[in-house]
Motif scaffolding. Structure first.
Motif, PDB file in Angstrom:
ATOM      1  N   LYS A   4       0.841  -1.202   0.000  1.00  0.00           N
ATOM      2  CA  LYS A   4       0.000   0.000   0.000  1.00  0.00           C
ATOM      3  C   LYS A   4       0.874   1.250   0.000  1.00  0.00           C
ATOM      4  O   LYS A   4       1.973   1.259   0.562  1.00  0.00           O
ATOM      5  CB  LYS A   4      -0.874   0.047   1.248  1.00  0.00           C
ATOM      6  N   LYS A   5       0.342   2.293  -0.591  1.00  0.00           N
ATOM      7  CA  LYS A   5       1.019   3.589  -0.520  1.00  0.00           C
ATOM      8  C   LYS A   5       0.990   4.046   0.933  1.00  0.00           C
ATOM      9  O   LYS A   5       0.001   3.822   1.638  1.00  0.00           O
ATOM     10  CB  LYS A   5       0.310   4.610  -1.399  1.00  0.00           C
ATOM     11  N   PRO A   6       2.052   4.703   1.407  1.00  0.00           N
ATOM     12  CA  PRO A   6       2.094   5.138   2.804  1.00  0.00           C
ATOM     13  C   PRO A   6       0.890   5.977   3.227  1.00  0.00           C
ATOM     14  O   PRO A   6       0.397   5.835   4.337  1.00  0.00           O
ATOM     15  CB  PRO A   6       3.390   5.952   2.884  1.00  0.00           C
ATOM     16  N   GLU A   7       0.407   6.835   2.329  1.00  0.00           N
ATOM     17  CA  GLU A   7      -0.722   7.695   2.694  1.00  0.00           C
ATOM     18  C   GLU A   7      -2.028   6.908   2.845  1.00  0.00           C
ATOM     19  O   GLU A   7      -2.990   7.413   3.422  1.00  0.00           O
ATOM     20  CB  GLU A   7      -0.896   8.839   1.685  1.00  0.00           C
ATOM     21  N   ASN A   8      -2.059   5.661   2.346  1.00  0.00           N
ATOM     22  CA  ASN A   8      -3.253   4.830   2.489  1.00  0.00           C
ATOM     23  C   ASN A   8      -3.212   3.938   3.727  1.00  0.00           C
ATOM     24  O   ASN A   8      -4.160   3.199   3.989  1.00  0.00           O
ATOM     25  CB  ASN A   8      -3.453   3.963   1.241  1.00  0.00           C
ATOM     26  N   LEU A   9      -2.121   3.997   4.464  1.00  0.00           N
ATOM     27  CA  LEU A   9      -1.992   3.221   5.694  1.00  0.00           C
ATOM     28  C   LEU A   9      -2.442   4.057   6.883  1.00  0.00           C
ATOM     29  O   LEU A   9      -2.315   5.283   6.879  1.00  0.00           O
ATOM     30  CB  LEU A   9      -0.524   2.815   5.909  1.00  0.00           C
ATOM     31  N   ALA A  46       7.690   7.647   7.133  1.00  0.00           N
ATOM     32  CA  ALA A  46       7.916   8.667   8.156  1.00  0.00           C
ATOM     33  C   ALA A  46       7.236   9.978   7.783  1.00  0.00           C
ATOM     34  O   ALA A  46       6.600  10.625   8.625  1.00  0.00           O
ATOM     35  CB  ALA A  46       9.417   8.878   8.365  1.00  0.00           C
ATOM     36  N   ASN A  47       7.347  10.369   6.522  1.00  0.00           N
ATOM     37  CA  ASN A  47       6.701  11.606   6.067  1.00  0.00           C
ATOM     38  C   ASN A  47       5.186  11.513   6.175  1.00  0.00           C
ATOM     39  O   ASN A  47       4.524  12.461   6.618  1.00  0.00           O
ATOM     40  CB  ASN A  47       7.110  11.941   4.631  1.00  0.00           C
ATOM     41  N   SER A  48       4.634  10.384   5.772  1.00  0.00           N
ATOM     42  CA  SER A  48       3.192  10.184   5.856  1.00  0.00           C
ATOM     43  C   SER A  48       2.723  10.221   7.307  1.00  0.00           C
ATOM     44  O   SER A  48       1.698  10.824   7.630  1.00  0.00           O
ATOM     45  CB  SER A  48       2.815   8.845   5.209  1.00  0.00           C
TER      46      SER A  48
END
Length: 80
Positions: A4-9, A46-48
């Motif tokens: 998954k993309k980090p922003e979707n976690l 980390a950014n997300s």
């Protein structure tokens, strides 16, 4: 299974994956290419996570703005 993309976690999922990445890198058994891919994924996680925390902080500030009896204080974290 696709990653998954980090922003979707969720924040918790991102932190758990980040801990796994740190653990695998500390083992020292990854190739340079694998290490770089893991590092890149770790930075994205980390950014997300930072963005999610900032959004949560903004929501709390908005909610607290309506409460005249409470005051927000900076989080100190674990003190050793």
């Amino acid at each position: 299974m696709a990653t998954k993309k980090p922003e979707n976690l969720s924040f918790e999922e991102a932190m758990a994956e980040l801990e796994g990445i740190v653990h695998s890198m500390e083992q020292g058994s990854l190739t340079l290419e694998q290490s770089l891919k893991q590092f890149e994924r770790g930075i994205a996680l980390a950014n997300s996570s930072t963005n999610k925390l900032q959004q949560a902080e903004q929501k709390v500030s908005i909610l607290m703005a309506n409460d005249t009896h409470s005051e927000t204080v900076p989080f100190q974290g674990d003190v050793e």
